[in-house]
Design a protein around this motif. Structure first.
Motif, PDB file in Angstrom:
ATOM      1  N   SER A 116       0.816  -1.219   0.000  1.00 24.29           N
ATOM      2  CA  SER A 116       0.000   0.000   0.000  1.00 24.29           C
ATOM      3  C   SER A 116       0.847   1.266   0.000  1.00 24.29           C
ATOM      4  O   SER A 116       0.328   2.359   0.213  1.00 24.29           O
ATOM      5  N   ASN A 117       2.150   1.119  -0.252  1.00 26.92           N
ATOM      6  CA  ASN A 117       3.055   2.273  -0.202  1.00 26.92           C
ATOM      7  C   ASN A 117       3.926   2.296  -1.448  1.00 26.92           C
ATOM      8  O   ASN A 117       4.946   1.621  -1.523  1.00 26.92           O
ATOM      9  N   ALA A 118       3.506   3.064  -2.436  1.00 26.84           N
ATOM     10  CA  ALA A 118       4.208   3.107  -3.716  1.00 26.84           C
ATOM     11  C   ALA A 118       5.513   3.884  -3.610  1.00 26.84           C
ATOM     12  O   ALA A 118       5.678   4.739  -2.734  1.00 26.84           O
ATOM     13  N   ASP A 119       6.436   3.569  -4.517  1.00 19.61           N
ATOM     14  CA  ASP A 119       7.678   4.340  -4.631  1.00 19.61           C
ATOM     15  C   ASP A 119       7.369   5.614  -5.410  1.00 19.61           C
ATOM     16  O   ASP A 119       7.202   5.591  -6.626  1.00 19.61           O
ATOM     17  N   LYS A 120       7.279   6.719  -4.723  1.00 22.91           N
ATOM     18  CA  LYS A 120       6.927   7.995  -5.345  1.00 22.91           C
ATOM     19  C   LYS A 120       8.150   8.856  -5.646  1.00 22.91           C
ATOM     20  O   LYS A 120       8.026   9.965  -6.159  1.00 22.91           O
ATOM     21  N   ILE A 121       9.327   8.331  -5.332  1.00 21.72           N
ATOM     22  CA  ILE A 121      10.557   9.098  -5.552  1.00 21.72           C
ATOM     23  C   ILE A 121      11.258   8.639  -6.820  1.00 21.72           C
ATOM     24  O   ILE A 121      11.624   9.439  -7.677  1.00 21.72           O
ATOM     25  N   ASN A 122      11.429   7.344  -6.962  1.00 16.70           N
ATOM     26  CA  ASN A 122      12.216   6.816  -8.079  1.00 16.70           C
ATOM     27  C   ASN A 122      11.404   6.543  -9.338  1.00 16.70           C
ATOM     28  O   ASN A 122      11.985   6.441 -10.419  1.00 16.70           O
ATOM     29  N   CYS A 123      10.093   6.414  -9.207  1.00 13.34           N
ATOM     30  CA  CYS A 123       9.281   5.905 -10.318  1.00 13.34           C
ATOM     31  C   CYS A 123       8.303   6.942 -10.861  1.00 13.34           C
ATOM     32  O   CYS A 123       7.175   6.614 -11.247  1.00 13.34           O
TER      33      CYS A 123
END
Length: 726
Positions: free
Chosen positions: A138-145
């Protein structure tokens, strides 16, 4: 209860494998050898310069369909572990002794998928000390992707021990070691166990393709955010688990593992926890830069202080000291992780304190295909103008375990049918300069001038060095000190080599000639690259200069010329239609740029000669007259008369026209004439609006040149990841 699995077994004698709505079969292999390497039409070829709004949201189903032919398996689980994570590869190996049947009973008995995560984590961590298993569903990678049009949030991310759990409440794909994905419904299972003699093990349902697309997107993100030679992931469907090894040639898939009864999955993580970084898939030729090196490089490259900096050393081409570079860590892009996977960026050269261009890729391992560094040496030897110099290059040395393995295993006894797997080798090179992107011109006159410069480079490379570039595009032209420089020679070909050297090749779809668009197996020749020069100018001018067109009109013009999709393997004719009709240019298109309008019309008129209709009847007449003249022995007067008659035949005219279109000098003369006209303004580039295509036309299915059926919906990212130009 966590749903019980349905063991899917192929029974080709009595029917077909279980399926819902099925996606089409992989297209059959080409039996007759093509004239040239067929062009691949996938994310890599269509993304770089797409302006099509509907192509900006890659569906997972599309990604799954693109990669499904590159899956090799099912490899018996015992062989998989022995091949890729053998105890012999692990110094001081400690065997797994604590596994017993029923170890994962709490996982397989979970009522919901999300309730299976923590029991799996708690059990697996006891088998793999040294690894941290984190629930990231429930916690997406919002920095790298950020380049992905969908969220990257695997169910479980596995990290090397030492990363505290409270710092990993969200996914960080840049440090992830292994991705684990759960599916609780059997119809989401991508694989089935093939019956004896079966040639298939991949389910063809839309749900299965969604699953494949999902795990492919995770692999693309991981391999894109890290410097890795390969990566592992795990797919768990009910009581079955599959281990996948991803490299730039394809994906090797294990057979089904009943992980609650069999030890192979526990052994995989137990072995992985003890393995060296190289065996795990880390590219050990790249290391972290020191604090001092990183700070200096960020200053030189104008990068924020938060950007992670890496370090690599590449042998110099002149046998001098190796060149050490500090460069920024990459960011992943939303495309399949198979193929050359080129990554370029400016880098700081520690040796001489200069900024250079670093390029990392996986070149095709074929003796008939020159490594790009060798091509640059050839261009330099023949003193080709308007090209950069390669100052360092090499095939990256590695352990045998780090090399791509899919091609080697493609013909194993257990391997089911798949597309032809192409061997690749890790390669990097360093160029001596970093230019500005072609759309950062100082005036429309300079835009035309830099394309003119690259045509000179193309001409000299072709006639002096015997090299055909084969990818003349807006992304492969840079501006350096006001001149146009032709870069990216990795798709080039020696003109002495005939026929196809590989299964398919990438290029830049928007700038290919109308002939190549319409004929996927056609030979890529010099006239195709010359025609591409028109599309470079037209695309940049439409996207970065003022026009008299409304936004919908400009959008539809761009669509007609550049956004051409294939239908069932046949390319669109809209590009040749633009050349022959030129109706959009019946009046001025560009504001206060009459020389630019005139140049585009003049070039379109010339290139349209190639697409003049010649009927079969006219061809037959020409062939008959040619044979008749060969049998006769006419005197000079008769020969003159017969020749004049032949000249009236459209086939003869077409042959004459093609000689013109093959001539750099004749096309360069057109450029020279229009560059000399008055009326060129001093106009800086201004980005122009493109409307959503959804308003103007509907979507359709297409067969791509990569022989994969898909929706033509692609993401925005380029095949090349460029950082801020210096």
């Amino acid at each position: 209860m966590f749903p019980m699995p349905t063991v899917q077994v192929s029974d080709e004698a009595n029917g077909t494998p279980p399926a819902e709505q099925k996606t089409p079969e992989l297209l059959p292999q080409i039996l007759a050898p093509p004239n040239d390497t067929p062009i691949k039409c996938t994310c890599a070829t269509m993304q770089p310069f797409t302006t099509n709004t509907r192509c900006r949201n890659t569906t997972l189903n599309t990604m799954g369909n693109e990669i499904r032919g590159y899956l090799v398996g099912p490899m018996p689980a015992e062989e998989f572990l022995e091949e890729f994570l053998s105890p012999t590869m692990i110094p001081d190996y400690q065997p797994l002794t604590s596994f017993s049947e029923g170890a994962f009973a709490s996982t397989v008995s979970a009522a919901l998928e999300t309730e299976a995560y923590n029991p799996f984590i708690n059990t697996m961590e006891s088998f793999a000390p040294g690894l941290s298993f984190i629930d990231t569903h429930s916690n997406a990678d919002k920095i790298n992707c950020k380049a992905f049009s969908f969220q990257i949030k695997p169910d479980i991310c596995v990290y090397a021990d030492g990363i505290p759990h409270d710092r990993q409440s969200s996914c960080d794909i840049s440090t992830t070691e292994v991705v684990v994905e759960f599916k609780c419904e059997p119809h989401h299972n991508l694989f089935y166990t093939p019956a004896h003699g079966s040639s298939r093990f991949i389910s063809e349902t839309d749900k299965a393709m969604d699953t494949l697309g999902q795990i492919t997107s995770y692999a693309a993100a991981q391999l894109g955010a890290q410097y890795r030679t390969h990566a592992f992931s795990v797919l768990i469907v009910c009581e079955q688990a599959y281990i996948l090894r991803w490299d730039r040639e394809g994906v090797t898939v294990s057979s089904a593992i009943y992980y609650n009864k069999e030890p192979h999955l526990a052994e995989f993580f137990h072995h992985y926890a003890q393995a060296s970084p190289a065996v795990r898939g880390v590219d050990t030729s790249v290391t972290l830069a020191s604090v001092e090196e990183a700070s200096l490089a960020r200053l030189k490259l104008d990068l924020p202080a938060s950007w992670r900096m890496l370090k690599v050393t590449v042998p110099a081409v002149d046998n001098s000291d190796p060149i050490t570079l500090i460069f920024p860590a990459p960011q992943p892009v939303g495309r399949t992780p198979i193929g050359r996977c080129t990554c370029t960026c400016p880098a700081y050269n520690i040796n001489n304190k200069n900024v250079v261009m670093f390029k990392d890729s996986w070149r095709v391992a074929n003796p008939d295909i020159l490594p790009e560094g060798e091509t640059y040496k050839l261009l330099a030897k023949h003193k080709v103008s308007n090209v950069v110099s390669c100052i360092a290059c090499h095939d990256v040395p590695s352990l045998p375990q780090q090399a791509p393995q899919t091609h080697r295993l493609a013909h194993a006894p257990w391997a089911c049918s798949h597309t032809t797997i192409t061997p690749h080798v890790h390669y990097c090179l360093v160029l001596n300069i970093v230019g500005k992107e072609s759309h950062k011109f100082t005036s429309s006159h300079q835009l035309v001038s830099i394309v003119h410069d690259t045509l000179i480079a193309h001409k000299e490379a072709y006639h002096k060095a015997g090299v055909l570039h084969r990818d003349l595009s807006a992304g492969n032209i840079v501006i350096y000190k006001g001149k146009g420089i032709l870069i990216d020679w990795d798709l080039s070909k020696l003109i002495t080599i005939q026929g196809a050297q590989q299964v398919n090749r990438t290029g830049t779809w928007q700038f290919m000639s109308a002939h190549l668009i319409q004929h996927k197996d056609a030979k890529h020749d010099v006239e195709d690259d010359i025609e591409s020069s028109l599309y470079v100018i037209l695309w940049i001018a439409l996207m970065y200069t003022m026009t008299h067109l409304t936004v919908p009109a400009r959008t539809l013009l761009v669509k007609d010329v550049f956004e051409v999709d294939e239908l069932e393997g046949v390319g669109s004719s809209t590009k040749s239609g633009f050349l022959t009709s030129r109706m959009h240019f019946s009046k001025d298109v560009f504001v206060n740029r009459k020389p630019l309008d005139r140049l585009i019309v003049a070039l379109a008129e010339l290139f349209a000669l190639r697409y003049t209709l010649v009927t079969q009847e006219q061809q037959d007449v020409y062939d008959q007259m040619t044979k008749w003249m060969e049998r006769l022995n006419p005197d000079a007067n008769e020969m003159t008369l017969l020749t004049n008659i032949m000249k009236t035949n459209p086939v003869h005219k077409m042959k004459e026209h093609m000689e013109i279109l093959k001539s750099h000098d004749k096309i360069l003369a057109v450029y020279d004439f229009h560059l000399g006209l008055d009326g060129w303004p001093q106009d800086l580039p201004v980005s122009q609006d493109i409307a959503s295509y959804v308003k103007y036309h509907v979507q359709w299915h297409c067969f791509t040149k990569s022989q994969c059926y898909s929706w033509p919906e692609l993401s925005t990212s380029s095949k090349k990841r460029r950082f801020k130009e210096i």
